[in-house]
Enzyme design. Structure first.
Site, short mmCIF file in Angstrom:
data_model
loop_
_atom_site.label_atom_id
_atom_site.label_comp_id
_atom_site.label_asym_id
_atom_site.label_seq_id
_atom_site.Cartn_x
_atom_site.Cartn_y
_atom_site.Cartn_z
N HIS A 159 3.04 -1.99 -3.82
CA HIS A 159 2.55 -0.81 -3.08
C HIS A 159 1.26 -0.30 -3.72
O HIS A 159 0.27 -0.03 -3.03
CB HIS A 159 3.62 0.28 -3.09
CG HIS A 159 3.16 1.59 -2.53
ND1 HIS A 159 3.46 2.01 -1.26
CD2 HIS A 159 2.41 2.60 -3.08
CE1 HIS A 159 2.92 3.20 -1.04
NE2 HIS A 159 2.28 3.58 -2.14
N GLU A 160 1.27 -0.20 -5.05
CA GLU A 160 0.08 0.29 -5.74
C GLU A 160 -1.06 -0.72 -5.67
O GLU A 160 -2.23 -0.34 -5.64
CB GLU A 160 0.42 0.62 -7.20
CG GLU A 160 1.46 1.71 -7.36
CD GLU A 160 1.11 3.00 -6.62
OE1 GLU A 160 -0.10 3.30 -6.49
OE2 GLU A 160 2.03 3.69 -6.16
N HIS B 195 -3.16 -0.05 -2.77
CA HIS B 195 -4.21 0.96 -2.98
C HIS B 195 -5.35 0.39 -3.83
O HIS B 195 -6.53 0.66 -3.59
CB HIS B 195 -3.63 2.19 -3.68
CG HIS B 195 -2.62 2.94 -2.89
ND1 HIS B 195 -2.81 3.34 -1.59
CD2 HIS B 195 -1.37 3.37 -3.23
CE1 HIS B 195 -1.75 3.99 -1.15
NE2 HIS B 195 -0.85 4.01 -2.13
#
Length: 449
Positions: free
Chosen positions: A24-25, A28
């Site tokens: 998920h990170e 980003h």
């Protein structure tokens, strides 16, 4: 052995969730670097740093509490305008809320280095900021879709086969069983037609009334319509074909819908009807599904998760009531990672379930968690990703209106002013997590009946 399997199930889901958070990170991180934003940290977890390594301008590491993660980018908070904030209050104001915004901006300014003027997050066009913030949830959506695809296409779903798993000794009317809870045969109960016909567990039904049998639901429909009629039936037992006859008995049976679920009446009680019954049950097996069913299955999962999120206050109230009273937990309600891990352990340690079915369920569980992360992070509140997206979109609307009416550019949205609300949301999220963990310990969800 059972304890070991339980721990392995918990470990599988724990690692799966940790990897999902890390990816998920990454969702980003990659677009942020693509758009030249300086990223100072990529961390999985919160609290004390267990280990880290610097590569280029970014520190990569793992922290002690693996309940999330973050990517730290330069320029998340724009500076105040001309010594004032957007509301015309001077930076020297001693108001508590204003001081929070000033402190955040000051901390942000102290991280700046020469050359960062064009590498700050808030200076990006709105669409690039939206891409960065949606990158994380989008990765969870992709992971969830892939895992559910693996389950449906690679393993399949449990479906009834034409092989017999159980044969009843007698026939007990559905209403009688529901009223008395009877499970054993009484002398007055008639012998089940399947037993009378000599059918045994392990037999495979190949034909009924001269018609080939390829689907259990089809066979069930024929049996229900053949009450009182002596009907030829063909079985396959240990590789040998056996021909016999069976006479379905007319009795009270539950009514099922097209999905195989009991139909309920206005009072919520299962409906029944008079139908043919022989007293045998089908064995189930994992049947791979076509790839075209993956996206509809993901859509149904997302719809169910969204329903939980939209009614989250009521759902949490129900969890609290169950945790502090004798009320049961809703199996479709929210759970913490503790509850998910416990369910994973129970599934893993169920020896009566085939290994393939257990593996498929654990993979599907991690997939569902990813879809939940996708939906939850889209909530338009800071510090969630959806809050940053909402701020960027609001900025686009303000600037569009200003341009339309030929007014001065209002500039970027100062999300530092929303820090008090952000802290409130963070406290609420921590309280929600604590409640769910407590409930999952003292009143765990029972999904196995």
């Amino acid at each position: 052995m059972t304890i070991l399997l339980f721990l392995l199930g918990v470990l599988f889901v724990a690692v799966g969730i940790a990897v999902s958070i890390a990816l998920h990170e990454v969702g980003h991180l990659l677009p942020a670097k693509l758009f030249k934003v300086r990223v100072t940290q990529y961390m999985v977890g919160f609290g004390k740093t267990l280990f880290s390594r610097r590569r280029g301008e970014t520190e990569y590491g793992v922290k002690a509490v693996p309940l999330g993660g973050y990517v730290s980018m330069i320029g998340m908070y724009p500076p105040a305008k001309d010594g004032h904030d957007g509301a015309g209050i001077r930076r020297s104001s001693t108001g508590m809320f204003q001081q929070l915004a000033n402190d955040a901006r000051q901390a942000e300014a102290e991280r700046l280095q020469p050359g960062d003027e064009t590498r700050m997050f808030y200076r990006l066009p709105v669409h690039k900021r939206v891409i960065i913030m949606l990158g994380g949830p989008f990765v969870n959506l992709i992971i969830g879709t892939v895992l559910i695809g693996i389950v449906l296409v690679g393993f399949g779903t449990a479906q009834a086969t034409t092989t017999i798993s159980t044969v009843n000794k007698c026939v007990v009317p559905a209403a009688q069983a529901a009223e008395t809870g009877q499970t054993d045969c009484l002398p007055s109960d008639p012998e089940a037609p399947a037993t009378a016909a000599g059918i045994r567990p392990g037999d495979t039904v190949t034909a009924f009334d001269g018609k080939p049998v390829t689907d259990w639901s089809q066979l069930t429909a024929w049996i229900r319509e053949a009450a009182g009629e002596k009907t030829p039936i063909t079985l396959l037992r240990d590789g040998k074909e056996i021909r016999t006859s069976i006479t379905p008995i007319l009795t009270e049976r539950p009514v099922y819908d097209d999905a195989g679920q009991p139909v309920l009446d206005g009072q919520g009680e299962p409906m029944t009807e008079q139908a043919g019954f022989v007293g045998m049950g089908a064995a189930t097996a994992l049947v791979p599904r076509p790839a075209t069913e993956v996206l509809p299955a993901v859509g149904e999962n997302l719809q169910a998760i969204t329903g939980v999120v939209l009614h989250l206050p009521q759902r949490l109230a129900d969890v609290a009531q169950a945790a502090f009273s004798d009320a049961p937990r809703d199996p479709n309600g929210p759970m913490s990672v503790v509850g998910v891990g416990r369910i994973a352990g129970e599934i893993s340690s169920m020896h009566e379930i085939p290994f393939e079915a257990r593996a498929a369920t654990l993979i599907g569980l991690v997939g569902s968690v990813n879809l939940a992360l996708f939906v939850f992070n889209l909530i338009p509140l800071l510090p969630l990703d959806g809050g940053h997206v909402a701020g960027a979109l609001w900025e686009a609307v303000r600037r569009g209106i200003a341009k339309l009416f030929r007014r001065p550019d209002p500039g970027p949205v100062d999300i530092a002013k929303l820090l008090p609300l952000t802290y409130v949301v963070a406290v609420v999220l921590m309280g929600m997590g604590a409640l769910l963990i407590y409930a999952d310990i003292v009143k765990p969800v029972n999904i196995f009946g």
